[in-house]
Scaffold this active site. Structure first.
Site, short mmCIF file in Angstrom:
data_model
loop_
_atom_site.label_atom_id
_atom_site.label_comp_id
_atom_site.label_asym_id
_atom_site.label_seq_id
_atom_site.Cartn_x
_atom_site.Cartn_y
_atom_site.Cartn_z
N ALA A 134 15.95 39.47 54.28
CA ALA A 134 16.73 39.85 55.47
C ALA A 134 18.23 39.63 55.27
CB ALA A 134 16.26 39.04 56.67
N HIS A 210 10.65 28.93 50.16
CA HIS A 210 9.44 29.70 50.53
C HIS A 210 8.81 30.38 49.30
CE1 HIS A 210 12.43 32.92 50.83
NE2 HIS A 210 12.86 32.51 52.02
N GLY A 243 0.37 32.64 59.02
CA GLY A 243 -0.66 33.67 59.06
C GLY A 243 -0.16 35.04 58.65
N HIS A 245 3.06 35.36 56.20
CA HIS A 245 3.75 35.30 54.92
C HIS A 245 2.83 35.03 53.74
CE1 HIS A 245 7.41 35.09 57.35
NE2 HIS A 245 8.10 35.28 56.24
N ASP A 267 11.27 28.60 58.57
CA ASP A 267 12.18 29.73 58.34
C ASP A 267 12.36 30.50 59.65
OD1 ASP A 267 13.89 31.39 56.95
OD2 ASP A 267 12.32 32.59 56.02
N ALA A 302 11.60 39.18 58.34
CA ALA A 302 12.91 38.58 58.63
C ALA A 302 12.70 37.18 59.18
CB ALA A 302 13.70 39.44 59.60
#
Length: 374
Positions: A134, A210, A243, A245, A267, A302
């Protein structure tokens, strides 16, 4: 001397161990004793589950407010997540021009010094265009030493983490500059090879932003960044467990592989703890549909609308034991940042506690020994 408050629960998760019929004694803003069974006094209140205050080290906003929008908005976002048990929160900033980032850092630094926020995290602008997620491609740049130093100087000790792509020219030098000032460096939004990632770790990088998301995927002949980060015992591993990513099997495998280094993060962006609709993340438009945040222009993920308490529940739903999920949301992120007095229910630690019901929903929150929700 302030009186002692005693909180009891059927399950107290410290989080290194679980105490059946446990209790925590608090005086002022500190924990003074933790035990099980008989207690030194009657409990002020009893719950199903008691865990340390949650620690979120990657969060862009919530409650309709973003950390990019000044101090008042930052406090609204902080309060939204505090109401869901996040008692220690790092404010993450997204890619923008260095001039704008300097303004944002200067607005947030007083909130770190006052204790309202735990630190500032720069996610960009030194990221890979191919894996920008993003982040606006036109503002991405190589980490110029003067720019890195200017942002570090503006924030001082309030800057606790920087995410960058180590393959960009100047990145290894930037890692050395930042870690020399005590800033954690995370590898993320990157097209780095396995060897380039190993070089970044050798230079001092100690976090994975991440893992798997917004990074070169691994291949059996070119393992890429995720394998290099996951296998190194010096690196803490972030996961966004909402649930969306990550597949549940990936969540379980990552939790097992990372062990005590596994860190749950949100995030989260401004839409967290809000409804569907149109929002902004930095300079880009975001549409939230059924709780999933995607860029208006191309549908890329995003950030998230996650809160850390929901991340814990989702991780447990994926098959991660509760003790491990709580550790990943408390002690692990605190250890990643070098904070010794948060993320644990131990004598001498800060009195940050979250009471949960049998379904792991938040029932009460204590921060610095004061009730936020009761």
């Amino acid at each position: 001397m302030e009186p002692v408050q005693l909180l009891r629960a059927a399950r107290v998760i410290t989080p290194d161990r679980e105490l059946a019929d446990g209790w925590v004694a608090v005086r002022g803003d500190r924990i003074v004793e933790v035990g099980q069974g008989s207690a030194p006094q009657d409990a002020d209140v009893t719950y199903a589950v008691l865990v340390p205050g949650l620690v979120d080290i990657h969060n862009h906003g919530g409650g309709g407010a973003a950390f990019t929008d000044g101090s008042e908005a930052a406090l609204r976002a902080r309060d939204a997540h505090l109401g869901r048990g996040t008692t220690t929160l790092v404010a993450s900033l997204v890619t923008d021009s260095v001039e704008v980032l300097l303004e944002q850092v200067r607005a947030l630094t007083p909130l770190v010094h006052s204790g309202d926020l735990a630190g500032i995290h720069l996610e960009g602008p030194w990221l890979a265009p191919r894996w920008r997620g993003a982040h606006p491609s036109g503002l991405l740049a190589d980490p110029d030493a003067a720019d890195v130093a200017a942002l570090a100087d503006a924030a001082g000790d309030a800057l606790v983490m920087v995410t960058l792509a180590p393959e960009r020219p100047g990145a290894l030098e930037a890692i050395g500059l930042l870690t020399g000032r005590g800033v954690r460096v995370a590898v993320g939004h990157t097209d780095a090879t396995y060897d380039q990632t190993r070089a970044a770790i050798g230079a001092g990088a100690s976090m994975a932003t991440h893992l798997y998301n917004a990074a070169r995927p691994h291949h059996h002949r070119e393992p890429g960044p995720s394998v290099a980060l996951l296998e190194d015992p010096r690196v803490f591993i972030e996961s966004i467990v909402d649930g969306v990513h990550l597949h549940p099997a990936v969540v379980r495998a990552t939790a097992e592989a990372a062990g005590r280094r596994w860190v749950l993060v949100t995030d989260a962006m401004a839409a967290a703890l809000m409804g569907d609709g149109s929002y902004e993340l930095g300079t880009v438009g975001v549409e939230v549909v059924q709780g999933v945040a995607r860029l208006s222009e191309d549908g890329a993920l995003a950030g998230s609308t996650l809160s850390l308490d929901r991340a814990v529940r989702t991780a447990v739903g994926c098959g991660v034991p509760l003790l491990e999920a709580v550790h990943a949301a408390t002690a692990a992120p605190a250890a990643a940042m070098g904070w010794g007095d948060v993320g644990r229910l131990e004598p001498g630690c800060r009195a940050d506690l979250v009471a949960l019901d049998d379904d792991l929903g938040v029932r009460a929150v204590v921060r610095h020994g004061r009730w936020v929700i009761r």
